[in-house]
Scaffold this active site. Structure first.
Site, PDB file in Angstrom:
ATOM      1  CB  VAL A  15      -0.980  -0.017   1.197  1.00  0.00           C
ATOM      2  CG1 VAL A  15      -1.704   1.315   1.333  1.00  0.00           C
ATOM      3  CG2 VAL A  15      -1.986  -1.153   1.031  1.00  0.00           C
ATOM      4  N   GLY A  80       1.967  -1.939   9.220  1.00  0.00           N
ATOM      5  CA  GLY A  80       1.223  -2.922  10.008  1.00  0.00           C
ATOM      6  C   GLY A  80       0.883  -4.157   9.219  1.00  0.00           C
ATOM      7  NE  ARG A  89     -11.313  -3.460   5.308  1.00  0.00           N
ATOM      8  CZ  ARG A  89     -12.203  -4.085   4.536  1.00  0.00           C
ATOM      9  NH1 ARG A  89     -13.148  -4.825   5.075  1.00  0.00           N
ATOM     10  NH2 ARG A  89     -12.138  -3.969   3.213  1.00  0.00           N
ATOM     11  CB  VAL A 123      -8.949   2.542   8.376  1.00  0.00           C
ATOM     12  CG1 VAL A 123     -10.383   2.517   7.916  1.00  0.00           C
ATOM     13  CG2 VAL A 123      -8.358   3.909   8.162  1.00  0.00           C
ATOM     14  CG  ASP A 124     -13.558   3.242  10.623  1.00  0.00           C
ATOM     15  OD1 ASP A 124     -13.762   4.357  10.134  1.00  0.00           O
ATOM     16  OD2 ASP A 124     -13.716   2.180   9.975  1.00  0.00           O
ATOM     17  CG  ASP A 149     -15.733   1.138   2.081  1.00  0.00           C
ATOM     18  OD1 ASP A 149     -15.996   0.101   2.691  1.00  0.00           O
ATOM     19  OD2 ASP A 149     -14.702   1.813   2.314  1.00  0.00           O
ATOM     20  CG  HIS A 176     -12.521   0.534   5.281  1.00  0.00           C
ATOM     21  ND1 HIS A 176     -12.929   0.507   3.962  1.00  0.00           N
ATOM     22  CD2 HIS A 176     -11.356  -0.158   5.328  1.00  0.00           C
ATOM     23  CE1 HIS A 176     -12.046  -0.170   3.247  1.00  0.00           C
ATOM     24  NE2 HIS A 176     -11.085  -0.588   4.058  1.00  0.00           N
ATOM     25  CB  THR A 231      -6.697  -4.327  -1.722  1.00  0.00           C
ATOM     26  OG1 THR A 231      -6.520  -3.724  -0.440  1.00  0.00           O
ATOM     27  CG2 THR A 231      -7.650  -5.497  -1.622  1.00  0.00           C
TER      28      THR A 231
HETATM   29  P1  NAD Z   1       2.436  -4.943   3.725  1.00  0.00           P
HETATM   30  O1  NAD Z   1       2.656  -6.110   4.637  1.00  0.00           O
HETATM   31  O2  NAD Z   1       2.754  -5.084   2.287  1.00  0.00           O
HETATM   32  O3  NAD Z   1       3.201  -3.665   4.285  1.00  0.00           O
HETATM   33  C1  NAD Z   1       3.200  -3.284   5.625  1.00  0.00           C
HETATM   34  C2  NAD Z   1       4.554  -2.661   5.884  1.00  0.00           C
HETATM   35  O4  NAD Z   1       4.547  -2.163   7.238  1.00  0.00           O
HETATM   36  C3  NAD Z   1       5.728  -3.644   5.770  1.00  0.00           C
HETATM   37  O5  NAD Z   1       6.653  -3.164   4.813  1.00  0.00           O
HETATM   38  C4  NAD Z   1       6.319  -3.692   7.180  1.00  0.00           C
HETATM   39  O6  NAD Z   1       7.732  -3.851   7.176  1.00  0.00           O
HETATM   40  C5  NAD Z   1       5.888  -2.327   7.708  1.00  0.00           C
HETATM   41  N1  NAD Z   1       5.894  -2.258   9.169  1.00  0.00           N
HETATM   42  C6  NAD Z   1       5.376  -3.146  10.031  1.00  0.00           C
HETATM   43  N2  NAD Z   1       5.608  -2.721  11.297  1.00  0.00           N
HETATM   44  C7  NAD Z   1       6.282  -1.542  11.209  1.00  0.00           C
HETATM   45  C8  NAD Z   1       6.810  -0.638  12.165  1.00  0.00           C
HETATM   46  N3  NAD Z   1       6.680  -0.849  13.479  1.00  0.00           N
HETATM   47  N4  NAD Z   1       7.431   0.457  11.705  1.00  0.00           N
HETATM   48  C9  NAD Z   1       7.572   0.683  10.378  1.00  0.00           C
HETATM   49  N5  NAD Z   1       7.111  -0.149   9.426  1.00  0.00           N
HETATM   50  C10 NAD Z   1       6.462  -1.249   9.847  1.00  0.00           C
HETATM   51  O7  NAD Z   1       0.875  -4.558   3.905  1.00  0.00           O
HETATM   52  P2  NAD Z   1       0.034  -3.636   2.905  1.00  0.00           P
HETATM   53  O8  NAD Z   1      -0.674  -4.509   1.955  1.00  0.00           O
HETATM   54  O9  NAD Z   1       0.890  -2.532   2.425  1.00  0.00           O
HETATM   55  O10 NAD Z   1      -1.083  -3.066   3.918  1.00  0.00           O
HETATM   56  C11 NAD Z   1      -0.724  -2.111   4.897  1.00  0.00           C
HETATM   57  C12 NAD Z   1      -1.933  -1.760   5.748  1.00  0.00           C
HETATM   58  O11 NAD Z   1      -2.902  -1.051   4.940  1.00  0.00           O
HETATM   59  C13 NAD Z   1      -2.670  -2.988   6.308  1.00  0.00           C
HETATM   60  O12 NAD Z   1      -3.082  -2.747   7.625  1.00  0.00           O
HETATM   61  C14 NAD Z   1      -3.868  -3.115   5.370  1.00  0.00           C
HETATM   62  O13 NAD Z   1      -4.936  -3.820   5.964  1.00  0.00           O
HETATM   63  C15 NAD Z   1      -4.178  -1.651   5.149  1.00  0.00           C
HETATM   64  N6  NAD Z   1      -5.043  -1.344   4.010  1.00  0.00           N
HETATM   65  C16 NAD Z   1      -5.987  -0.406   4.216  1.00  0.00           C
HETATM   66  C17 NAD Z   1      -6.860  -0.074   3.201  1.00  0.00           C
HETATM   67  C18 NAD Z   1      -7.926   0.951   3.470  1.00  0.00           C
HETATM   68  O14 NAD Z   1      -8.840   1.155   2.653  1.00  0.00           O
HETATM   69  N7  NAD Z   1      -7.849   1.661   4.591  1.00  0.00           N
HETATM   70  C19 NAD Z   1      -6.759  -0.692   1.949  1.00  0.00           C
HETATM   71  C20 NAD Z   1      -5.755  -1.639   1.753  1.00  0.00           C
HETATM   72  C21 NAD Z   1      -4.894  -1.979   2.810  1.00  0.00           C
END
Ligand code: NAD
Length: 316
Positions: A15, A80, A89, A123-124, A149, A176, A231
């Site tokens: 992301v 995260g 989620r 996220v919320d 959404d 969300h 995603t």
């Molecule tokens: P990912 O696993 O590809 O990336 C997460 C990154 O966070 C990793 O690179 C990891 O090293 C890093 N990380 C973990 N702990 C850390 C810390 N303490 N300090 C710094 N970096 C740290 O995951 P992703 O697919 O990129 O998703 C990231 C987040 O976004 C997830 O929680 C996912 O559910 C969320 N997300 C939200 C939406 C939305 O609409 N809000 C949409 C898609 C994904």
């Protein structure tokens, strides 16, 4: 507004990197910094993205540490755990709360007035936590919430009506994902109510069809994860829109998540409702005139999420 349009993205996974890439194509920023606990991976993503910039745009993308927050205008949290196939989620909550707490304590050492945009899930919940931990003026911390959404709903309605998404004006509120819903009473096709549009075009529009569309929007994230494991692009485009509004002094009404303080009868939890977003973040939350059933649905979601939040925070 400072001159350098600088964005710090914490979490350079799928992301975070997709957001950085989308921002370079949109050319809304001057500088993008990627921070990740895996510094090497952040460095690789930054180099890879930066190597296309000379052909399109002018942002400088690089990796860095938390000190970069001190002269940034937006800090985007994407660090995260992400959902694996079959997870909700909320399953990420405990772990991502811990990760976010550590990150916020690092940000606080250098924080100097940036807006904070939360993407990490749930996220919320994470937006509520960051709002409480930062103690900033209203609207400076907010989450992408149901903006994604809403975009998904717009695509589904447009598909059903065989129209371009730009003809449709509808929005999703609430939490969300699984506990979100469209405010159908305010949805229009170029100013006509959807009921009126469908009637005059001999298209069926009833509770079954609405329910089917709503359900497909709620599970769309899970469907994408089951197909490709993650995603990234949809959310990256949503974030790009928000960053462009903030850094380039535009304003629009979107559904994003921010701490409610009595609006819609809900307090102390972040949920998405129509809000004006501009260079100040969430500038205004609207109290719109919906149907009673729509108000009650939002209130039920608010009560339930607020309880879950209290339990999660007490657990830690
Ligand atoms: P990912 O696993 O590809 O990336 C997460 C990154 O966070 C990793 O690179 C990891 O090293 C890093 N990380 C973990 N702990 C850390 C810390 N303490 N300090 C710094 N970096 C740290 O995951 P992703 O697919 O990129 O998703 C990231 C987040 O976004 C997830 O929680 C996912 O559910 C969320 N997300 C939200 C939406 C939305 O609409 N809000 C949409 C898609 C994904």
């Amino acid at each position: 507004m400072k001159n350098n349009r600088k964005v710090v993205i914490i979490g350079a996974g799928f992301v975070g990197a997709s957001i950085a890439y989308a921002l370079t194509l949109k050319n809304s920023t001057d500088e993008i910094v990627l921070i990740d606990k895996n510094n090497n991976s952040a460095k690789g993503e930054a180099l890879d993205i930066n190597h296309g910039v000379s052909l399109m745009g002018s942002s400088y993308v690089h990796c860095g540490n938390y000190e970069e927050c001190k002269d940034s205008q937006i800090i985007i949290l994407t660090a995260g755990k992400h959902r694996d196939n079959g997870q909700t989620r909320m399953d990420l909550a405990k772990e991502n709360i811990e990760i976010t707490k550590n990150i916020i304590s690092e940000i606080k050492k250098y924080y100097n007035g940036a807006l904070i945009l939360v993407i990490s899930n749930p996220v919320d919940i994470i937006t509520t936590l960051v709002t409480e931990m930062m103690g900033l003026p209203d609207g400076m911390v907010f989450g992408s919430g149901t903006l994604l959404d809403t975009s998904r709903l717009t695509c589904k309605v447009a598909e059903y009506m065989n129209l371009r998404p730009t003809e449709i004006n509808c929005f999703v509120v609430g939490q969300h994902g699984e506990c979100s819903f469209p405010v159908w009473s305010k949805s229009t096709v170029k100013g006509l109510s959807i009921d009126e549009y469908c009637k005059s075009n001999n298209l069926l529009w009833n509770d079954t069809i609405k329910g089917h569309i709503n359900n497909s929007v709620r599970i769309m994230g899970a469907d994408i994860i089951s197909a490709k494991g993650k995603t990234q692009y949809g959310i990256a485009t949503c974030v790009c829109l928000l960053v462009d509004l903030i850094l380039n002094n535009k304003s629009t009404i979107v559904c994003v998540s921010s701490l409610l303080k009595g609006e819609y009868g809900i307090k102390d939890i972040s949920l998405s409702v129509p809000s004006i977003v501009d260079k100040n973040g969430v500038h205004k939350i609207f109290n719109q005139n919906w149907l009673d059933s729509e108000f009650s649905s939002l209130r039920e979601i608010g009560i339930s999420l607020s309880e879950e939040y209290k339990n999660l925070i007490n657990f830690h």
